[in-house]
Design a protein around this motif. Structure first.
Motif, PDB file in Angstrom:
ATOM      1  N   GLY A   1      24.630 -60.646  -7.631  1.00 46.86           N
ATOM      2  CA  GLY A   1      24.662 -60.099  -9.000  1.00 46.86           C
ATOM      3  C   GLY A   1      23.530 -59.113  -9.233  1.00 46.86           C
TER       4      GLY A   1
ATOM      5  N   ILE B   1      23.781 -55.049 -10.013  1.00 46.30           N
ATOM      6  CA  ILE B   1      23.186 -54.449 -11.220  1.00 46.30           C
ATOM      7  C   ILE B   1      22.154 -53.387 -10.828  1.00 46.30           C
TER       8      ILE B   1
ATOM      9  N   VAL C   1      26.618 -52.364 -23.018  1.00 49.82           N
ATOM     10  CA  VAL C   1      26.986 -52.757 -21.655  1.00 49.82           C
ATOM     11  C   VAL C   1      26.457 -54.162 -21.363  1.00 49.82           C
ATOM     12  N   VAL C   2      25.305 -54.485 -21.941  1.00 50.57           N
ATOM     13  CA  VAL C   2      24.685 -55.795 -21.680  1.00 50.57           C
ATOM     14  C   VAL C   2      25.611 -56.943 -22.094  1.00 50.57           C
ATOM     15  N   TYR C   3      26.412 -56.745 -23.124  1.00 50.20           N
ATOM     16  CA  TYR C   3      27.325 -57.809 -23.557  1.00 50.20           C
ATOM     17  C   TYR C   3      28.360 -58.109 -22.473  1.00 50.20           C
ATOM     18  N   THR C   4      28.852 -57.045 -21.844  1.00 51.24           N
ATOM     19  CA  THR C   4      29.874 -57.263 -20.821  1.00 51.24           C
ATOM     20  C   THR C   4      29.261 -57.870 -19.559  1.00 51.24           C
ATOM     21  N   ILE C   5      27.960 -57.659 -19.350  1.00 54.15           N
ATOM     22  CA  ILE C   5      27.328 -58.219 -18.147  1.00 54.15           C
ATOM     23  C   ILE C   5      26.928 -59.684 -18.373  1.00 54.15           C
ATOM     24  N   LEU C   6      26.254 -59.949 -19.498  1.00 52.72           N
ATOM     25  CA  LEU C   6      25.746 -61.309 -19.714  1.00 52.72           C
ATOM     26  C   LEU C   6      26.849 -62.289 -20.129  1.00 52.72           C
ATOM     27  N   SER C   7      28.058 -61.780 -20.400  1.00 52.96           N
ATOM     28  CA  SER C   7      29.153 -62.711 -20.670  1.00 52.96           C
ATOM     29  C   SER C   7      29.824 -63.148 -19.363  1.00 52.96           C
ATOM     30  N   LYS C   8      29.363 -62.559 -18.256  1.00 52.42           N
ATOM     31  CA  LYS C   8      29.873 -62.941 -16.938  1.00 52.42           C
ATOM     32  C   LYS C   8      28.925 -64.007 -16.355  1.00 52.42           C
ATOM     33  N   PRO C   9      29.258 -64.586 -15.216  1.00 48.58           N
ATOM     34  CA  PRO C   9      28.356 -65.615 -14.665  1.00 48.58           C
ATOM     35  C   PRO C   9      27.070 -65.000 -14.104  1.00 48.58           C
ATOM     36  N   VAL C  10      26.315 -64.365 -14.964  1.00 52.58           N
ATOM     37  CA  VAL C  10      25.051 -63.721 -14.572  1.00 52.58           C
ATOM     38  C   VAL C  10      23.951 -64.278 -15.471  1.00 52.58           C
ATOM     39  N   ARG C  11      22.922 -64.864 -14.859  1.00 53.96           N
ATOM     40  CA  ARG C  11      21.797 -65.409 -15.622  1.00 53.96           C
ATOM     41  C   ARG C  11      20.931 -64.263 -16.118  1.00 53.96           C
ATOM     42  N   ARG C  12      20.201 -64.531 -17.186  1.00 53.44           N
ATOM     43  CA  ARG C  12      19.337 -63.471 -17.718  1.00 53.44           C
ATOM     44  C   ARG C  12      18.272 -63.070 -16.695  1.00 53.44           C
TER      45      ARG C  12
END
Lengths: 316, 300
Positions: free
Chosen positions: B17, B21, B105-116
């Motif tokens: 991930g 990114i 764009v951050v909404y589409t990324i952090l709604s995936k199985p990606v930790r902060r």
């Protein structure tokens, strides 16, 4: 029917900065979304729809209450995230990428790779009808095409749940219809969709259940057919405007006048005979009498209006 | 569950991930007009410096002229790399996270199985890729310029570029941390410039502390003693001394004087090279951890 998304007493308050008043964005929300349905999440601007969605996605954190998705209270668990596809309102997708590159990027975030990822890209491009444009740069896409790519990125992991924030806003009627058809097809495939929207006609056409939110409170929730009852009676008469004017103050509503045709409305069947007698007395000729189903727009205005009146009363 | 099977796990799976990114951040970053503008300008200055000799006093002759000409080129190039490099670093580090908040764009990324943490790691790695590529391009042009001028491999310059990267890395990490609290790139850009300027002047902070008569907290015997001997000079001195101890000393990474005065293939006279590398990495890690602490519970 299994419950896929459930919130219990979910509340969110934004603390006011520098001594300003706190803002209650959401209060004691009990939302229930069942598997395989399209749930329309409605409300005026600032009612708390986007706050709810952000809470479901753990982009913000609740002040109190619980969220359960797919039976999991830990909504950031991989099992949950793997099964949620999200399309935010007005999201940007980089212009310098091709359609398929955008999907490759998002697919990799799900841990997909190699042939599995390419197969998924083929499948979702086909689902959203973008196979012909997959190798084109996004800068050459229309707004509708971008929205379809947005929908494709939400579908890339073949999730069980789709959360869509205003999926048809700003699109032309043809693009709107295309998106609506895709969403209906996805529901038929067994996916669960939570759609936040202002487009009430769209919602009425495709949603099974709705919830109306106002002032951060869920005012009503239920199956669309149950909420939109055949409450009123529509009477069509022929005559003059002077005749129609005689009906004022009798509990009969004049809805519309086209030529010599006047459309009237009475609250229920008990008022029909009285209304017909008054029409006759006013010199209006009866054309038809029919039960009239409340539209979603009317329900929305009624529910939100009542909530606003209650809020104004509470403020006094 | 209807979701498709993800690839088999492995030691590197958690890094997939962040790498995705990082690569995306790099590809997007190198297209930013401001950044490209800074890079082109710096390359023009470095390239243009080789013509500076034409403007020297024509009465100066021989080796002296050649020496002054070379020093001038070196001075311009080192300064250009330092200034344009840091501007690029601050600009990229300050905008990487807030831009994605602005364009959602951050909404589409952090709604995936990606930790902060993974998201930030990816963004930070992407920023470093951009900084390294830019520094590499500027350094390569300067390297070629010196090589063709002097006919000797300018290894000292390679050392200088290597250490300059650590300076950029530290400033980048703290700018990135500030950007994690912000919703636009303005505040972190100002913060980054502040870190760079104060980090370059820490020796002066130490000097202010000494001149004020500040002898450290150990010099006081208790609160009453502190109140009795209190003065504005000592307060400023104490503040300067404290800042000197907390802020990174970016001057440690500066080889400019050596490049100007020493033969091009001399080894650097910096003592404790490994310690300096660790010093830079520790500060960069601190900046990144700070970024994570800011972003961990940030409402986006």
């Amino acid at each position: 029917m299994s419950v896929i998304i459930e919130t219990r007493k979910l509340s969110k308050t934004y603390e006011g900065a520098f001594g300003s008043q706190d803002v209650v964005a959401l209060k004691d929300l009990d939302l229930v979304v069942h598997g395989g349905e399209i749930y329309g999440y409605l409300g005026p601007n600032g009612s708390g729809k986007t706050t709810t969605i952000k809470l479901l996605l753990a982009l913000i954190f609740p002040t109190s209450g619980e969220i359960e998705i797919l039976g999991e209270k830990n909504i950031t668990a991989r099992k949950v995230r793997q099964n949620i596809g999200y399309l935010p309102e007005g999201a940007y997708y980089p212009d310098f990428l091709k359609g398929e590159e955008v999907l490759r990027f998002y697919g990799r975030l799900y841990g997909l790779g190699g042939k599995d990822l390419e197969r998924r890209i083929d499948a979702v491009m086909d689902t959203v009808g973008m196979t012909h444009a997959r190798k084109r740069l996004l800068r050459g896409y229309s707004k509708g095409m971008r929205q379809r790519i947005g929908l494709a990125q939400a579908l890339i992991s073949d999730p069980q749940i789709l959360i869509l924030d205003e999926p048809t806003t700003g699109l032309d009627p043809i693009a709107r219809k295309e998106i609506r058809d895709i969403l209906a097809r996805l529901r038929d495939e067994g996916k669960t969709l939570l759609i936040s929207s202002h487009e009430l006609l769209e919602v009425e056409l495709i949603c099974n259940r709705i919830g109306i939110l106002s002032y951060g409170v869920l005012q009503t929730q239920g199956a669309i057919d149950e909420l939109l009852t055949d409450r009123e009676i529509s009477i069509l008469v022929a005559g003059t405007e002077q005749g129609a004017a005689q009906l004022e103050g009798t509990g009969i509503t004049v809805e519309d006048t086209v030529g010599d045709r006047i459309k009237l409305r009475v609250p229920d069947e008990t008022h029909v005979y009285d209304a017909l007698a008054r029409c006759k007395a006013a010199g209006l000729q009866l054309v038809s009498v029919a039960p009239r189903r409340e539209t979603l727009e009317e329900l929305f205005v009624r529910v939100v209006g009542a909530a606003e009146a209650a809020a104004r009363k509470a403020a006094v | 569950m209807s979701s498709v099977a993800v690839s088999a796990g492995g030691l590197l799976t958690p890094l997939r991930g962040p790498w995705t990114i990082a690569w995306y951040t790099y590809r997007e970053g190198i297209r930013k007009k401001t950044l490209v503008g800074f890079l082109i300008l710096s390359l023009l200055v470095i390239f243009g410096s080789s013509f500076m000799g034409a403007f020297l006093n024509p009465t100066t002759v021989g080796d002296v002229e050649k020496d002054i000409d070379l020093k001038l080129i070196k001075d311009i190039c080192v300064t250009s790399i330092s200034i344009f490099g840091i501007l690029i670093t601050i600009f990229v580090s300050a905008s990487a996270v807030p831009t994605e908040l602005e364009n959602r764009v951050v909404y589409t990324i952090l709604s995936k199985p990606v930790r902060r943490f993974q998201y930030l790691l990816g963004k930070f790695a992407g920023v470093q890729l951009i900084v390294l590529v830019n520094l590499g391009l500027m350094g390569a042009l300067f390297f070629l310029l010196l090589y063709f001028r002097q006919g000797v491999m300018p290894t000292l310059l390679l050392w200088s570029i290597f250490f300059t990267y650590f300076e950029f890395l530290i400033v980048s990490a703290f700018t990135f941390a500030i950007s994690c609290t912000a919703t636009s790139a303005v505040l972190p850009t100002i913060g980054g410039l502040f870190v760079w300027i104060t980090g370059s002047l820490t020796e002066y902070l130490k000097d202010v502390g000494v001149r004020s008569g500040w002898k450290g907290w150990a010099g006081f015997e208790g609160p009453s003693d502190l109140m009795e001997h209190f003065s504005v000079e000592k307060l400023v001195g104490g503040l300067a001394e404290s800042l000197f101890r907390v802020l990174p000393n970016l001057q440690e990474y500066n080889l400019k004087m050596q490049i100007l005065d020493k033969p091009p293939n001399d080894p650097p006279t910096i003592d404790l090279i490994p310690q300096l590398i660790i010093y830079g990495l520790v500060y960069a890690a601190s900046g990144f951890i700070l970024a994570y602490l800011f972003y961990r519970r940030k409402e986006i």
